[in-house]
Design a protein around this motif. Structure first.
Motif, PDB file in Angstrom:
ATOM      1  N   UNK A   2     -39.634 -29.239 -12.894  1.00  0.00           N
ATOM      2  CA  UNK A   2     -40.225 -29.673 -14.153  1.00  0.00           C
ATOM      3  C   UNK A   2     -41.623 -30.263 -13.977  1.00  0.00           C
ATOM      4  N   UNK A   3     -42.105 -30.341 -12.752  1.00  0.00           N
ATOM      5  CA  UNK A   3     -43.445 -30.874 -12.535  1.00  0.00           C
ATOM      6  C   UNK A   3     -44.458 -29.912 -13.132  1.00  0.00           C
ATOM      7  N   UNK A   4     -45.485 -30.484 -13.759  1.00  0.00           N
ATOM      8  CA  UNK A   4     -46.497 -29.641 -14.375  1.00  0.00           C
ATOM      9  C   UNK A   4     -47.179 -28.778 -13.328  1.00  0.00           C
ATOM     10  N   UNK A   5     -47.659 -27.621 -13.768  1.00  0.00           N
ATOM     11  CA  UNK A   5     -48.319 -26.710 -12.845  1.00  0.00           C
ATOM     12  C   UNK A   5     -49.504 -27.335 -12.154  1.00  0.00           C
ATOM     13  N   UNK A   6     -50.213 -28.230 -12.835  1.00  0.00           N
ATOM     14  CA  UNK A   6     -51.378 -28.854 -12.222  1.00  0.00           C
ATOM     15  C   UNK A   6     -50.989 -29.726 -11.041  1.00  0.00           C
ATOM     16  N   UNK A   7     -49.832 -30.393 -11.116  1.00  0.00           N
ATOM     17  CA  UNK A   7     -49.388 -31.228  -9.996  1.00  0.00           C
ATOM     18  C   UNK A   7     -48.964 -30.348  -8.826  1.00  0.00           C
ATOM     19  N   UNK A   8     -48.295 -29.240  -9.125  1.00  0.00           N
ATOM     20  CA  UNK A   8     -47.921 -28.310  -8.066  1.00  0.00           C
ATOM     21  C   UNK A   8     -49.155 -27.677  -7.431  1.00  0.00           C
ATOM     22  N   UNK A   9     -50.184 -27.464  -8.240  1.00  0.00           N
ATOM     23  CA  UNK A   9     -51.426 -26.919  -7.700  1.00  0.00           C
ATOM     24  C   UNK A   9     -52.073 -27.915  -6.739  1.00  0.00           C
ATOM     25  N   UNK A  10     -52.036 -29.185  -7.109  1.00  0.00           N
ATOM     26  CA  UNK A  10     -52.556 -30.214  -6.207  1.00  0.00           C
ATOM     27  C   UNK A  10     -51.781 -30.216  -4.906  1.00  0.00           C
ATOM     28  N   UNK A  11     -50.463 -30.139  -4.998  1.00  0.00           N
ATOM     29  CA  UNK A  11     -49.613 -30.116  -3.805  1.00  0.00           C
ATOM     30  C   UNK A  11     -50.012 -28.965  -2.882  1.00  0.00           C
ATOM     31  N   UNK A  12     -50.172 -27.774  -3.453  1.00  0.00           N
ATOM     32  CA  UNK A  12     -50.534 -26.605  -2.650  1.00  0.00           C
ATOM     33  C   UNK A  12     -51.906 -26.782  -2.005  1.00  0.00           C
ATOM     34  N   UNK A  13     -52.847 -27.347  -2.740  1.00  0.00           N
ATOM     35  CA  UNK A  13     -54.203 -27.520  -2.217  1.00  0.00           C
ATOM     36  C   UNK A  13     -54.236 -28.557  -1.103  1.00  0.00           C
TER      37      UNK A  13
ATOM     38  N   UNK B 271     -51.802 -29.198   0.930  1.00  0.00           N
ATOM     39  CA  UNK B 271     -51.201 -28.567   2.106  1.00  0.00           C
ATOM     40  C   UNK B 271     -52.138 -27.548   2.729  1.00  0.00           C
ATOM     41  N   UNK B 272     -52.896 -26.836   1.903  1.00  0.00           N
ATOM     42  CA  UNK B 272     -53.879 -25.892   2.436  1.00  0.00           C
ATOM     43  C   UNK B 272     -54.987 -26.615   3.195  1.00  0.00           C
TER      44      UNK B 272
END
Length: 324
Positions: free
Chosen positions: A49-60, A62-63
């Motif tokens: 349920x986390x917003x896509x923007x938070x998941x995008x931050x997570x991915x960035x 980690x990258x």
């Protein structure tokens, strides 16, 4: 100053976008394990349920080289905040090295009340500025301090602004930011015996996503991002984050505790640049102030000495003007 935060555990609140996102990425870039928070749509503690923007931050993050754990949190709900710190305590065996108080819930309210005196703005503006903001910073610091004082080390950075000194976005905003500075200072007094630092950090003019969208449609000459940042002395969110990462490794950190620190001035001290190899100057730099007061000097701004205007002189200037 190289920022090596391998083995460190950090928490950045309000990291879905903007400054919080940039800070989280920079901490990941330095090798930290970073917890990030943001609001989910239905406020349930499920990763789905986390917003896509938070998941995008997570991915960035980690990258960039870090380990990132995204947790949906409404920072107006003390129980959710308490649960967050219990999770960190449990998963990291009581270790928390850095808290960045960044969550802020009043952007839309400030936009809608722009230009209105406080008596014409809706009363809800006060809570919008200071519930997820000043109050939530206090709550998060309360739980972080419980962990940090046990290990006798840690740093709490509260993101504040020049609004703590001068009227920028109105009474509710300015009062809250001034209180954030006092919060950081008073916490520092009680935390110092436990070797835990508390600092209020003032970024300059930060080119967040909203700022870039505005610039792309309104700036002349079709300047690129690098040229825009250079011409208008913008700081990028990543730049602010790199400053915090370096601050964590400052051997003189406890000498800075309790004080307002300016991101650009710390960057100059640590040798920090942004992703475009650009290092903005402080907003109280003679270089910046003269270029703003005399626009014709902007083209030769780099020739003006980067000297800091004393606080007392800056305050006199602010008091003579309704806004900066």
């Amino acid at each position: 100053m190289a920022a090596n935060l391998k083995g460190k555990v950090a928490l950045v609140t309000g990291a879905s976008r903007g400054i919080g996102k940039g800070i989280a990425i920079a901490l990941g870039e330095a090798g930290a394990l970073v917890y990030i928070t943001g609001r989910s749509v239905n406020q349930t503690n499920s990763l789905e349920t986390i917003s896509g923007s938070l998941l995008e931050t997570k991915a960035t993050v980690e990258n960039a080289g870090g380990i990132c754990i995204a947790v949906p949190v409404d920072h107006s709900d003390d129980e959710q905040v308490k649960s967050l710190f219990e999770q960190i305590d449990r998963e990291q065996n009581g270790q928390l090295d850095l808290l960045v108080n960044n969550a802020f819930g009043a952007v839309r309210s400030l936009i809608s009340s722009n230009g209105k005196p406080f008596w014409e703005a809706d009363l809800s503006l006060w809570d919008a500025c200071n519930q997820v903001g000043l109050r939530s910073h206090y709550v998060a610091s309360h739980f972080a301090a419980k962990m940090m004082t046990q290990r006798k080390q840690g740093l709490i950075v509260t993101i504040s602004s020049w609004g703590g000194l001068a009227p920028i976005f109105g009474v509710a905003y300015g009062t809250g930011k001034s209180a954030c500075d006092r919060l950081a200072a008073d916490m520092a007094v009680e935390l110092k015996p436990f070797n835990v630092a508390s600092i209020s950090l003032w970024p300059g003019i930060v080119g967040t996503e909203q700022f870039h969208q505005l610039a792309d449609g309104n700036l002349e000459d079709n300047l690129g991002v690098t040229a825009i940042a250079d011409k208008f002395n913008w700081e990028t969110p990543l730049f602010v984050g790199r400053v915090i990462a370096a601050l964590c490794n400052d051997p003189d950190l406890m000498r800075r505790t309790g004080k307002v620190q300016l991101a650009a001035e710390l960057a100059a001290r640590y040798g920090i640049v942004d992703e475009y190899e650009h290092c903005p100057v402080s907003l109280r730099s003679l270089r910046f102030l003269l270029a703003q007061g005399l626009p014709r000097l902007k083209s030769v701004a780099k020739l003006i000495p980067d000297l800091k205007v004393p606080w007392w002189m800056l305050l006199l200037t602010v008091l003579k003007s309704p806004k900066i």
